[in-house]
Design a protein around this motif. Structure first.
Motif, short mmCIF file in Angstrom:
data_model
loop_
_atom_site.label_atom_id
_atom_site.label_comp_id
_atom_site.label_asym_id
_atom_site.label_seq_id
_atom_site.Cartn_x
_atom_site.Cartn_y
_atom_site.Cartn_z
N LEU A 17 0.87 -1.19 0.00
CA LEU A 17 0.00 0.00 0.00
C LEU A 17 0.90 1.23 0.00
O LEU A 17 1.26 1.72 1.05
CB LEU A 17 -0.86 0.03 1.27
N ASP A 18 1.24 1.73 -1.17
CA ASP A 18 2.21 2.83 -1.20
C ASP A 18 1.63 4.09 -1.84
O ASP A 18 0.73 4.03 -2.67
CB ASP A 18 3.46 2.38 -1.98
N GLY A 21 1.48 9.40 1.20
CA GLY A 21 2.09 10.70 1.48
C GLY A 21 2.09 11.60 0.25
O GLY A 21 1.66 12.77 0.32
N ARG A 22 2.54 11.04 -0.88
CA ARG A 22 2.58 11.84 -2.12
C ARG A 22 1.19 12.23 -2.56
O ARG A 22 0.95 13.33 -3.06
CB ARG A 22 3.29 11.03 -3.23
N ARG A 31 0.69 14.60 5.20
CA ARG A 31 0.83 13.16 4.89
C ARG A 31 -0.19 12.31 5.65
O ARG A 31 -0.71 11.32 5.14
CB ARG A 31 2.25 12.69 5.23
N HIS A 35 -2.75 8.92 4.90
CA HIS A 35 -2.83 7.64 5.62
C HIS A 35 -4.28 7.34 6.05
O HIS A 35 -4.72 6.19 5.98
CB HIS A 35 -1.92 7.67 6.85
N ARG A 69 10.61 7.38 10.16
CA ARG A 69 9.88 8.59 9.72
C ARG A 69 9.72 9.56 10.90
O ARG A 69 10.03 9.21 12.03
CB ARG A 69 8.52 8.17 9.17
C1 IPE Z 1 2.46 4.01 2.33
O1 IPE Z 1 2.49 5.33 1.88
C2 IPE Z 1 2.01 3.87 3.76
C3 IPE Z 1 3.08 3.59 4.72
C4 IPE Z 1 4.31 3.30 4.42
C5 IPE Z 1 2.73 3.63 6.13
P1 IPE Z 1 3.76 6.24 2.08
O2 IPE Z 1 3.67 6.89 3.41
O3 IPE Z 1 4.99 5.46 1.83
O4 IPE Z 1 3.57 7.34 0.96
P2 IPE Z 1 4.69 7.89 0.00
O5 IPE Z 1 5.33 6.72 -0.65
O6 IPE Z 1 5.64 8.65 0.85
O7 IPE Z 1 3.95 8.75 -0.97
#
Ligand code: IPE
Ligand code: IPE
Ligand code: MG
Length: 241
Positions: A17-18, A21-22, A31, A35, A69
Protein backbone atom coordinates in the motif's frame (compact mmCIF):
# COMPACT_ATOMS: atom_id res chain seq x y z
CA UNK A 1 -10.00 -9.93 -22.40
CA UNK A 2 -13.55 -9.35 -21.23
CA UNK A 3 -14.08 -8.64 -17.59
CA UNK A 4 -16.19 -11.18 -15.85
CA UNK A 5 -16.65 -14.77 -14.94
CA UNK A 6 -14.04 -16.23 -17.29
CA UNK A 7 -11.20 -14.42 -15.55
CA UNK A 8 -8.96 -16.60 -13.44
CA UNK A 9 -9.00 -15.13 -9.96
CA UNK A 10 -5.74 -15.33 -7.99
CA UNK A 11 -6.04 -17.31 -4.77
CA UNK A 12 -3.75 -14.94 -2.88
CA UNK A 13 -3.06 -11.26 -3.58
CA UNK A 14 -0.33 -9.34 -1.74
CA UNK A 15 -0.34 -5.54 -1.87
CA UNK A 16 2.24 -2.91 -0.97
CA UNK A 17 0.00 0.00 0.00
CA UNK A 18 2.21 2.83 -1.20
CA UNK A 19 1.84 6.50 -2.08
CA UNK A 20 -0.36 7.87 0.72
CA UNK A 21 2.09 10.70 1.48
CA UNK A 22 2.58 11.84 -2.12
CA UNK A 23 -1.16 11.59 -2.76
CA UNK A 24 -1.86 13.94 0.16
CA UNK A 25 0.95 16.30 -0.77
CA UNK A 26 -0.44 16.65 -4.30
CA UNK A 27 -3.67 17.84 -2.69
CA UNK A 28 -1.84 20.32 -0.46
CA UNK A 29 -2.69 18.20 2.59
CA UNK A 30 -0.48 16.72 5.34
CA UNK A 31 0.83 13.16 4.89
CA UNK A 32 -1.41 11.95 7.72
CA UNK A 33 -4.47 12.78 5.64
CA UNK A 34 -3.18 10.37 3.00
CA UNK A 35 -2.83 7.64 5.62
CA UNK A 36 -6.39 8.18 6.83
CA UNK A 37 -7.74 7.92 3.28
CA UNK A 38 -5.47 4.95 2.57
CA UNK A 39 -6.80 3.17 5.63
CA UNK A 40 -10.40 3.82 4.58
CA UNK A 41 -9.58 2.42 1.14
CA UNK A 42 -8.34 -0.78 2.73
CA UNK A 43 -11.83 -1.43 4.08
CA UNK A 44 -13.38 -1.09 0.62
CA UNK A 45 -10.74 -3.20 -1.08
CA UNK A 46 -11.26 -6.02 1.43
CA UNK A 47 -14.90 -6.21 0.37
CA UNK A 48 -14.05 -6.04 -3.34
CA UNK A 49 -11.43 -8.75 -2.96
CA UNK A 50 -13.86 -10.99 -1.15
CA UNK A 51 -16.63 -10.38 -3.70
CA UNK A 52 -14.26 -11.40 -6.48
CA UNK A 53 -13.57 -14.71 -4.75
CA UNK A 54 -9.95 -14.10 -3.73
CA UNK A 55 -9.27 -16.22 -0.62
CA UNK A 56 -6.13 -14.57 0.77
CA UNK A 57 -5.13 -10.91 0.97
CA UNK A 58 -1.87 -9.76 2.56
CA UNK A 59 -1.16 -6.04 2.88
CA UNK A 60 2.00 -4.17 3.84
CA UNK A 61 0.90 -1.41 6.21
CA UNK A 62 4.02 -0.60 8.28
CA UNK A 63 7.57 -1.77 7.68
CA UNK A 64 10.46 -2.27 10.10
CA UNK A 65 12.03 0.75 8.34
CA UNK A 66 9.00 3.01 8.75
CA UNK A 67 9.97 3.84 12.38
CA UNK A 68 12.57 6.17 10.87
CA UNK A 69 9.88 8.59 9.72
CA UNK A 70 9.14 11.76 11.69
CA UNK A 71 7.71 11.34 15.19
CA UNK A 72 4.60 13.17 14.08
CA UNK A 73 3.98 10.75 11.21
CA UNK A 74 4.71 7.63 13.29
CA UNK A 75 2.43 8.86 16.10
CA UNK A 76 -0.32 9.52 13.56
CA UNK A 77 0.06 6.03 12.14
CA UNK A 78 -0.12 4.45 15.62
CA UNK A 79 -3.34 6.35 16.28
CA UNK A 80 -4.70 5.09 12.98
CA UNK A 81 -3.75 1.47 13.76
CA UNK A 82 -5.43 1.74 17.18
CA UNK A 83 -8.69 2.87 15.58
CA UNK A 84 -8.47 0.48 12.67
CA UNK A 85 -7.77 -2.61 14.80
CA UNK A 86 -10.89 -1.86 16.86
CA UNK A 87 -13.02 -1.22 13.78
CA UNK A 88 -11.64 -4.32 12.10
CA UNK A 89 -13.73 -6.58 14.36
CA UNK A 90 -16.89 -5.35 12.63
CA UNK A 91 -15.27 -5.62 9.21
CA UNK A 92 -14.17 -9.17 9.91
CA UNK A 93 -17.65 -10.10 11.14
CA UNK A 94 -19.27 -8.59 8.06
CA UNK A 95 -16.93 -10.27 5.60
CA UNK A 96 -16.48 -13.49 7.61
CA UNK A 97 -12.81 -12.75 7.41
CA UNK A 98 -10.03 -14.15 9.55
CA UNK A 99 -7.43 -11.55 10.46
CA UNK A 100 -3.80 -12.27 11.24
CA UNK A 101 -1.03 -9.77 11.85
CA UNK A 102 2.42 -10.65 10.52
CA UNK A 103 5.54 -8.86 11.71
CA UNK A 104 7.08 -8.26 15.10
CA UNK A 105 4.29 -6.69 17.14
CA UNK A 106 6.38 -6.70 20.34
CA UNK A 107 7.66 -3.25 19.28
CA UNK A 108 4.19 -1.70 19.62
CA UNK A 109 2.57 -0.27 22.75
CA UNK A 110 0.85 -2.88 24.91
CA UNK A 111 -2.69 -1.75 24.02
CA UNK A 112 -1.98 -2.22 20.30
CA UNK A 113 -0.56 -5.69 20.98
CA UNK A 114 -3.68 -6.54 22.99
CA UNK A 115 -5.96 -5.32 20.19
CA UNK A 116 -4.10 -7.56 17.73
CA UNK A 117 -4.46 -10.61 19.98
CA UNK A 118 -8.14 -9.84 20.56
CA UNK A 119 -8.87 -9.40 16.86
CA UNK A 120 -7.04 -12.59 15.89
CA UNK A 121 -8.90 -14.53 18.56
CA UNK A 122 -12.26 -12.98 17.64
CA UNK A 123 -11.91 -13.81 13.94
CA UNK A 124 -10.20 -17.19 14.18
CA UNK A 125 -13.15 -19.28 12.94
CA UNK A 126 -13.99 -17.16 9.89
CA UNK A 127 -12.85 -18.66 6.62
CA UNK A 128 -14.33 -16.69 3.71
CA UNK A 129 -11.35 -14.37 3.43
CA UNK A 130 -7.95 -14.72 5.10
CA UNK A 131 -6.60 -11.25 5.70
CA UNK A 132 -2.99 -10.71 6.77
CA UNK A 133 -1.81 -7.26 7.85
CA UNK A 134 1.95 -6.71 7.89
CA UNK A 135 2.79 -4.44 10.83
CA UNK A 136 6.38 -3.74 11.85
CA UNK A 137 7.10 -6.27 9.15
CA UNK A 138 10.35 -6.73 7.28
CA UNK A 139 11.12 -9.90 5.42
CA UNK A 140 14.71 -10.08 6.62
CA UNK A 141 13.56 -9.58 10.18
CA UNK A 142 10.92 -12.31 9.73
CA UNK A 143 13.54 -14.71 8.40
CA UNK A 144 15.99 -13.93 11.22
CA UNK A 145 13.28 -14.33 13.88
CA UNK A 146 12.28 -17.65 12.28
CA UNK A 147 15.87 -18.89 12.16
CA UNK A 148 16.32 -17.95 15.79
CA UNK A 149 13.36 -20.11 16.82
CA UNK A 150 14.50 -22.90 14.53
CA UNK A 151 17.99 -22.84 16.05
CA UNK A 152 16.47 -22.92 19.52
CA UNK A 153 14.39 -25.98 18.61
CA UNK A 154 17.49 -27.66 17.18
CA UNK A 155 19.48 -26.85 20.33
CA UNK A 156 16.62 -28.31 22.41
CA UNK A 157 16.78 -31.48 20.33
CA UNK A 158 13.29 -30.95 18.82
CA UNK A 159 14.65 -31.24 15.29
CA UNK A 160 17.87 -32.40 13.69
CA UNK A 161 19.63 -30.20 11.09
CA UNK A 162 19.30 -32.91 8.41
CA UNK A 163 15.52 -32.70 8.71
CA UNK A 164 15.42 -29.00 7.83
CA UNK A 165 13.94 -28.51 4.36
CA UNK A 166 11.89 -25.76 2.68
CA UNK A 167 8.68 -26.98 4.27
CA UNK A 168 10.15 -27.05 7.76
CA UNK A 169 11.73 -23.62 7.27
CA UNK A 170 8.43 -22.12 6.03
CA UNK A 171 6.71 -23.32 9.17
CA UNK A 172 8.93 -20.91 11.15
CA UNK A 173 7.88 -17.86 9.11
CA UNK A 174 5.05 -15.52 10.17
CA UNK A 175 3.14 -16.72 7.11
CA UNK A 176 3.21 -20.41 8.17
CA UNK A 177 0.21 -22.23 6.73
CA UNK A 178 -0.61 -19.45 4.25
CA UNK A 179 -0.13 -20.27 0.55
CA UNK A 180 2.35 -18.11 -1.39
CA UNK A 181 0.86 -15.05 -3.17
CA UNK A 182 -0.08 -15.48 -6.85
CA UNK A 183 -0.12 -11.76 -7.55
CA UNK A 184 1.79 -8.91 -5.88
CA UNK A 185 0.60 -5.35 -6.49
CA UNK A 186 2.58 -2.22 -5.62
CA UNK A 187 0.85 1.12 -6.04
CA UNK A 188 2.31 4.56 -6.69
CA UNK A 189 5.10 3.94 -9.14
CA UNK A 190 8.00 2.44 -7.17
CA UNK A 191 9.20 -0.88 -8.55
CA UNK A 192 10.92 -2.48 -5.59
CA UNK A 193 9.98 -4.90 -2.83
CA UNK A 194 11.06 -2.76 0.15
CA UNK A 195 11.71 -5.91 2.23
CA UNK A 196 8.28 -7.48 1.58
CA UNK A 197 7.76 -11.27 1.59
CA UNK A 198 11.14 -12.07 0.01
CA UNK A 199 10.79 -15.83 0.50
CA UNK A 200 7.07 -16.03 -0.29
CA UNK A 201 7.19 -14.08 -3.58
CA UNK A 202 9.68 -16.43 -5.27
CA UNK A 203 7.27 -17.30 -8.11
CA UNK A 204 4.67 -14.55 -7.76
CA UNK A 205 3.59 -12.32 -10.68
CA UNK A 206 4.29 -8.62 -10.04
CA UNK A 207 2.03 -5.75 -11.04
CA UNK A 208 3.11 -2.12 -10.64
CA UNK A 209 0.85 0.85 -11.14
CA UNK A 210 1.36 4.62 -10.90
CA UNK A 211 -2.01 4.97 -9.16
CA UNK A 212 -1.54 5.98 -5.51
CA UNK A 213 -3.03 3.71 -2.86
CA UNK A 214 -5.91 6.03 -1.83
CA UNK A 215 -7.03 6.06 -5.51
CA UNK A 216 -6.71 2.29 -6.02
CA UNK A 217 -10.28 1.03 -6.28
CA UNK A 218 -12.15 -1.88 -7.85
CA UNK A 219 -11.50 -0.88 -11.51
CA UNK A 220 -7.73 -0.75 -10.79
CA UNK A 221 -7.94 -4.09 -8.98
CA UNK A 222 -9.72 -5.64 -11.96
CA UNK A 223 -7.08 -4.24 -14.28
CA UNK A 224 -4.34 -5.86 -12.19
CA UNK A 225 -6.18 -9.20 -12.31
CA UNK A 226 -6.64 -8.83 -16.07
CA UNK A 227 -2.91 -8.30 -16.53
CA UNK A 228 -2.27 -11.32 -14.32
CA UNK A 229 -4.50 -13.34 -16.65
CA UNK A 230 -2.34 -12.35 -19.61
CA UNK A 231 0.79 -13.75 -17.98
CA UNK A 232 2.10 -17.14 -18.92
CA UNK A 233 2.38 -18.70 -15.49
CA UNK A 234 4.64 -21.68 -15.13
CA UNK A 235 3.71 -22.37 -11.54
CA UNK A 236 0.23 -22.03 -10.10
CA UNK A 237 -0.96 -21.83 -13.72
CA UNK A 238 -3.09 -19.08 -15.19
CA UNK A 239 -2.21 -20.20 -18.69
CA UNK A 240 -0.71 -23.64 -18.57
CA UNK A 241 0.90 -25.00 -21.72
C1 IPE B 1 2.46 4.01 2.33
O1 IPE B 1 2.49 5.33 1.88
C2 IPE B 1 2.01 3.87 3.76
C3 IPE B 1 3.08 3.59 4.72
C4 IPE B 1 4.31 3.30 4.42
C5 IPE B 1 2.73 3.63 6.13
P1 IPE B 1 3.76 6.24 2.08
O2 IPE B 1 3.67 6.89 3.41
O3 IPE B 1 4.99 5.46 1.83
O4 IPE B 1 3.57 7.34 0.96
P2 IPE B 1 4.69 7.89 0.00
O5 IPE B 1 5.33 6.72 -0.65
O6 IPE B 1 5.64 8.65 0.85
O7 IPE B 1 3.95 8.75 -0.97
C1 IPE C 1 6.85 0.08 1.87
O1 IPE C 1 6.67 1.40 1.48
C2 IPE C 1 6.23 -0.17 3.18
C3 IPE C 1 4.77 -0.01 3.23
C4 IPE C 1 3.99 0.26 2.24
C5 IPE C 1 4.20 -0.19 4.53
P1 IPE C 1 7.73 2.54 1.80
O2 IPE C 1 7.23 3.77 1.16
O3 IPE C 1 8.00 2.59 3.25
O4 IPE C 1 9.03 1.97 1.07
P2 IPE C 1 10.24 2.74 0.41
O5 IPE C 1 10.82 3.61 1.48
O6 IPE C 1 9.69 3.53 -0.73
O7 IPE C 1 11.16 1.66 -0.05
MG1 MG D 1 6.18 5.09 0.22
Amino acid sequence: MQRGAEMKIPNHIAIILDGNGRWAKAKGMPRGYGHVKGCANLETICEDIKDLGVKYLTVYAFSTENWKRSKEEVDGLMKLFRNYLKKCKKISEKNKMRVKVIGDISAFDKDIQDSVTELEEFSKDYDELFFQIALNYGSRDEIVRGVRRLARDAADGKLVPEEINEKVFESYLDTAGIPDPDLMIRTSGEQRLSNYLLWQLAYTEFYFTDVAWPDFHKPELLQAIEKYNERDRRYGGVKEA
